[in-house]
Design a protein around this motif. Sequence first.
Motif, PDB file in Angstrom:
ATOM      1  N   ASP A 347      55.336  19.881  35.044  1.00 21.04           N
ATOM      2  CA  ASP A 347      54.295  20.396  34.161  1.00 21.04           C
ATOM      3  C   ASP A 347      53.701  21.695  34.677  1.00 21.04           C
ATOM      4  O   ASP A 347      53.048  22.443  33.937  1.00 21.04           O
ATOM      5  N   GLU A 348      53.910  22.010  35.972  1.00 22.65           N
ATOM      6  CA  GLU A 348      53.321  23.215  36.549  1.00 22.65           C
ATOM      7  C   GLU A 348      54.200  24.445  36.356  1.00 22.65           C
ATOM      8  O   GLU A 348      53.861  25.525  36.840  1.00 22.65           O
ATOM      9  N   GLY A 349      55.321  24.295  35.694  1.00 23.02           N
ATOM     10  CA  GLY A 349      56.200  25.429  35.463  1.00 23.02           C
ATOM     11  C   GLY A 349      57.348  25.453  36.447  1.00 23.02           C
ATOM     12  O   GLY A 349      57.170  25.124  37.621  1.00 23.02           O
ATOM     13  N   PHE A 350      58.506  25.857  35.953  1.00 22.41           N
ATOM     14  CA  PHE A 350      59.688  25.744  36.800  1.00 22.41           C
ATOM     15  C   PHE A 350      59.704  26.784  37.916  1.00 22.41           C
ATOM     16  O   PHE A 350      60.250  26.547  38.984  1.00 22.41           O
ATOM     17  N   GLU A 351      59.104  27.963  37.699  1.00 23.96           N
ATOM     18  CA  GLU A 351      59.091  28.969  38.768  1.00 23.96           C
ATOM     19  C   GLU A 351      58.251  28.482  39.952  1.00 23.96           C
ATOM     20  O   GLU A 351      58.656  28.619  41.105  1.00 23.96           O
ATOM     21  N   GLN A 369      66.849  30.013  56.048  1.00 24.61           N
ATOM     22  CA  GLN A 369      66.767  30.767  54.799  1.00 24.61           C
ATOM     23  C   GLN A 369      67.238  29.899  53.650  1.00 24.61           C
ATOM     24  O   GLN A 369      68.058  29.008  53.827  1.00 24.61           O
ATOM     25  N   GLY A 370      66.697  30.223  52.449  1.00 19.84           N
ATOM     26  CA  GLY A 370      67.137  29.514  51.264  1.00 19.84           C
ATOM     27  C   GLY A 370      66.776  30.277  50.018  1.00 19.84           C
ATOM     28  O   GLY A 370      65.763  30.978  49.969  1.00 19.84           O
ATOM     29  N   GLY A 371      67.615  30.152  48.994  1.00 22.78           N
ATOM     30  CA  GLY A 371      67.359  30.821  47.723  1.00 22.78           C
ATOM     31  C   GLY A 371      67.819  29.955  46.571  1.00 22.78           C
ATOM     32  O   GLY A 371      68.818  29.243  46.684  1.00 22.78           O
ATOM     33  N   LEU A 372      67.059  30.033  45.431  1.00 24.50           N
ATOM     34  CA  LEU A 372      67.377  29.238  44.260  1.00 24.50           C
ATOM     35  C   LEU A 372      67.613  30.182  43.090  1.00 24.50           C
ATOM     36  O   LEU A 372      66.736  30.961  42.720  1.00 24.50           O
ATOM     37  N   PHE A 373      68.835  30.125  42.529  1.00 27.02           N
ATOM     38  CA  PHE A 373      69.244  30.964  41.401  1.00 27.02           C
ATOM     39  C   PHE A 373      69.425  30.067  40.188  1.00 27.02           C
ATOM     40  O   PHE A 373      70.106  29.036  40.258  1.00 27.02           O
ATOM     41  N   ILE A 374      68.811  30.457  39.073  1.00 24.36           N
ATOM     42  CA  ILE A 374      68.892  29.690  37.832  1.00 24.36           C
ATOM     43  C   ILE A 374      69.598  30.532  36.778  1.00 24.36           C
ATOM     44  O   ILE A 374      69.383  31.758  36.679  1.00 24.36           O
ATOM     45  N   LEU A 375      70.444  29.904  35.973  1.00 23.89           N
ATOM     46  CA  LEU A 375      71.168  30.586  34.911  1.00 23.89           C
ATOM     47  C   LEU A 375      70.198  30.997  33.815  1.00 23.89           C
ATOM     48  O   LEU A 375      69.430  30.174  33.297  1.00 23.89           O
ATOM     49  N   ASN A 376      70.240  32.294  33.485  1.00 29.23           N
ATOM     50  CA  ASN A 376      69.453  32.824  32.375  1.00 29.23           C
ATOM     51  C   ASN A 376      70.432  33.191  31.272  1.00 29.23           C
ATOM     52  O   ASN A 376      71.168  34.175  31.373  1.00 29.23           O
ATOM     53  N   GLU A 386      69.424  34.306  37.884  1.00 26.41           N
ATOM     54  CA  GLU A 386      68.130  34.888  38.222  1.00 26.41           C
ATOM     55  C   GLU A 386      67.551  34.165  39.435  1.00 26.41           C
ATOM     56  O   GLU A 386      67.501  32.937  39.485  1.00 26.41           O
ATOM     57  N   LEU A 387      67.201  34.913  40.488  1.00 24.00           N
ATOM     58  CA  LEU A 387      66.592  34.340  41.692  1.00 24.00           C
ATOM     59  C   LEU A 387      65.142  33.982  41.365  1.00 24.00           C
ATOM     60  O   LEU A 387      64.301  34.855  41.185  1.00 24.00           O
ATOM     61  N   VAL A 388      64.879  32.658  41.293  1.00 29.02           N
ATOM     62  CA  VAL A 388      63.525  32.223  40.933  1.00 29.02           C
ATOM     63  C   VAL A 388      62.691  31.917  42.158  1.00 29.02           C
ATOM     64  O   VAL A 388      61.454  31.862  42.076  1.00 29.02           O
ATOM     65  N   ALA A 389      63.347  31.690  43.327  1.00 26.25           N
ATOM     66  CA  ALA A 389      62.580  31.387  44.535  1.00 26.25           C
ATOM     67  C   ALA A 389      63.431  31.701  45.751  1.00 26.25           C
ATOM     68  O   ALA A 389      64.640  31.528  45.752  1.00 26.25           O
ATOM     69  N   CYS A 390      62.753  32.206  46.827  1.00 26.71           N
ATOM     70  CA  CYS A 390      63.466  32.553  48.055  1.00 26.71           C
ATOM     71  C   CYS A 390      62.518  32.330  49.229  1.00 26.71           C
ATOM     72  O   CYS A 390      61.320  32.616  49.138  1.00 26.71           O
ATOM     73  N   TYR A 391      63.079  31.810  50.355  1.00 29.71           N
ATOM     74  CA  TYR A 391      62.268  31.545  51.530  1.00 29.71           C
ATOM     75  C   TYR A 391      63.070  31.898  52.766  1.00 29.71           C
ATOM     76  O   TYR A 391      64.235  31.525  52.905  1.00 29.71           O
ATOM     77  N   ALA A 392      62.436  32.666  53.692  1.00 28.32           N
ATOM     78  CA  ALA A 392      63.149  33.069  54.901  1.00 28.32           C
ATOM     79  C   ALA A 392      62.164  33.218  56.038  1.00 28.32           C
ATOM     80  O   ALA A 392      61.111  33.837  55.888  1.00 28.32           O
ATOM     81  N   TYR A 393      62.515  32.615  57.211  1.00 27.75           N
ATOM     82  CA  TYR A 393      61.745  32.739  58.438  1.00 27.75           C
ATOM     83  C   TYR A 393      60.280  32.376  58.253  1.00 27.75           C
ATOM     84  O   TYR A 393      59.364  33.089  58.680  1.00 27.75           O
ATOM     85  N   ASN A 394      60.071  31.235  57.579  1.00 23.70           N
ATOM     86  CA  ASN A 394      58.747  30.661  57.396  1.00 23.70           C
ATOM     87  C   ASN A 394      57.777  31.556  56.620  1.00 23.70           C
ATOM     88  O   ASN A 394      56.574  31.470  56.762  1.00 23.70           O
ATOM     89  N   ARG A 395      58.280  32.496  55.819  1.00 20.72           N
ATOM     90  CA  ARG A 395      57.402  33.256  54.940  1.00 20.72           C
ATOM     91  C   ARG A 395      58.131  33.498  53.622  1.00 20.72           C
ATOM     92  O   ARG A 395      59.331  33.718  53.601  1.00 20.72           O
ATOM     93  N   GLU A 396      57.376  33.432  52.531  1.00 20.44           N
ATOM     94  CA  GLU A 396      57.992  33.623  51.229  1.00 20.44           C
ATOM     95  C   GLU A 396      58.369  35.084  51.046  1.00 20.44           C
ATOM     96  O   GLU A 396      57.699  35.990  51.532  1.00 20.44           O
ATOM     97  N   LYS A 397      59.458  35.271  50.321  1.00 21.86           N
ATOM     98  CA  LYS A 397      59.883  36.633  49.985  1.00 21.86           C
ATOM     99  C   LYS A 397      59.957  36.712  48.466  1.00 21.86           C
ATOM    100  O   LYS A 397      60.765  36.032  47.854  1.00 21.86           O
ATOM    101  N   THR A 488      66.823  19.040  31.655  1.00 22.09           N
ATOM    102  CA  THR A 488      65.735  18.332  30.985  1.00 22.09           C
ATOM    103  C   THR A 488      64.635  19.287  30.553  1.00 22.09           C
ATOM    104  O   THR A 488      64.096  19.177  29.438  1.00 22.09           O
ATOM    105  N   ALA A 489      64.325  20.252  31.446  1.00 20.56           N
ATOM    106  CA  ALA A 489      63.284  21.228  31.117  1.00 20.56           C
ATOM    107  C   ALA A 489      63.704  22.071  29.909  1.00 20.56           C
ATOM    108  O   ALA A 489      62.889  22.324  28.998  1.00 20.56           O
ATOM    109  N   ARG A 490      64.969  22.493  29.930  1.00 16.63           N
ATOM    110  CA  ARG A 490      65.442  23.304  28.803  1.00 16.63           C
ATOM    111  C   ARG A 490      65.506  22.475  27.537  1.00 16.63           C
ATOM    112  O   ARG A 490      65.155  22.969  26.442  1.00 16.63           O
TER     113      ARG A 490
END
Length: 550
Positions: A347-351, A369-376, A386-397, A488-490
């Motif tokens: 409910d808080e939004g997928f991003e 490091q980690g990154g999440l890519f979602i099909l647009n 589309e890169l919706v979220a990325c995390y590296a070395y304990n700080r968000e990018k 499900t969200a879509r």
Amino acid sequence: MERINPRNLPVKTLVLGALFMLALINVVSAVAVFSKLGDSSAAVDVASRNRMLSQRMVLFARLYLDGDQSARGISRSAMELHDLSVLALKHGGEAPKMENKILSPASGASLDYLKRVEDLWQNYKIQMMIVLEEPTYLDSTATTEETATDSLTIAAAPRLIRVPNPKVKASFDYLGNNASYLLELNDGLVKTYVAQARDQERTVYTLLVTGLIGTLLLLAVGYQTLNQVLFKPLGTMTKAAQLIAQGDYHQHLEYQGKNELALMTASLNTLFDKFRKASWFVSEFGKGNYAYQPEEFTRDDSFVKDSFIASLVETQRVLKESDAENKRRNWTNEGFARFSDMLRKTDEGFEQLGRKLIMELTDYLEINQGGLFILNDADTHKPYLELVACYAYNREKYLEKRIEAGEGLVGEVFLEGMTKYMKVIPKNYIHINSGLGSATPGSLLIVPLKLNDQVMGVIELASFTEFEAYKIEFIEKLGESIAATIATARTSEVTRHLYEQAQLQAEQMRAQEEEMRQNMEELQATQEEMYRKEREYVARIAELEEKVMN
């Protein structure tokens, strides 16, 4: 009654039992010799009876010759019994006409005497048969002399007379002449058997006394020797084994010697040492310390080749693997529970969910490091990742990143729908192709977010360490859950859009229905007005016609 198993008896009891059996054997042997004395006694009785029968045969033969026919049967029975007795004395067996008396074959002096009796008896028996079977008297013819009287002369005439059978007479004379000799021989045979019985009796008593004394001495000396050599050491070993069985493994045996007990003592000491080290070993891996293992388990041949120790080592290995498997399973189940709960809160939004998801995942996997890519696919003709979220070395990018299908590793994984895992990566590879920053990881894992063969996105993870197989499997299954959440969200978004359209169309239809209802009401009112005016016109016409008619 429960059957006694000799293997359950103490060694001391078994040894004493063996000594007792030895004494019993001596007693049985003595009894056997006494039975031989019984055989000698039976031989004396048979020989004595033959002595009496030799007299009885001649006596009743005389009575038979004198005309007593009953004496013939008695004499024949005596002769047959004497004959059977001679054979039994010579060859052994059951004594004739004597119950439960067994004769041993004649030997020594008794055999010599018996042969003399047998030699005389063979001819004696033949003569006796002649006396009993041949006729006692024979018929004979005699001629009388011629006699003359004054008036008559009587001629000589033959007449029948009975004369004794010379053959029978000769046989009876033989019996009478040799009866005393046969009696003498039978008497000598009796004395020989009596002498043998006395000699055997003296020998038996001597052997019995000597055997009993020797057995008692053997029992005493044997018990003392066995007590020092066997019973005491065995008692010590038994006590040590009992303490070992109770859990006291600090046992050590001492034995001076080079016999089998010395070897047994050394073997038991080795066994106690194995038990002691095995106990420590089991105690350690029972506490979860699967790294502990005594040095002897791998260096000492007596430990290495021991199947019991080998089974303990194998048990440790199995428990270690089982513990690791349980930890992996618990880690996986905990991860699924943790992220499943997170994925349900859309409910808080997928991003926002994506950023939270990638942060939690890198932390849970202990990676860098980690990154999440979602099909647009808003533009169905040109979809992109589309890169919706990325995390590296304990700080968000916060990076705006767009990757076309087939572009770089992420694009390849999207098109192929297969996981890609790399352990050797060029220094500038991630910066050029992955878009996760400038750090160079030691391993790279790219997993498609796939649901029913449809790729909904890609998750890219990098770490300075290698990814274990169970973690890769976990990420792949988590990817399916993420893909299901995206779908499900879509689907929810499409459903919401369709619902809004349906509501709008329903509202439009309600407005049109209201307008039509108003039009129908106006039409109905117009029709009613027309009907009213028509009735007025008809009434007016009728009234005018009536006036014209009048």
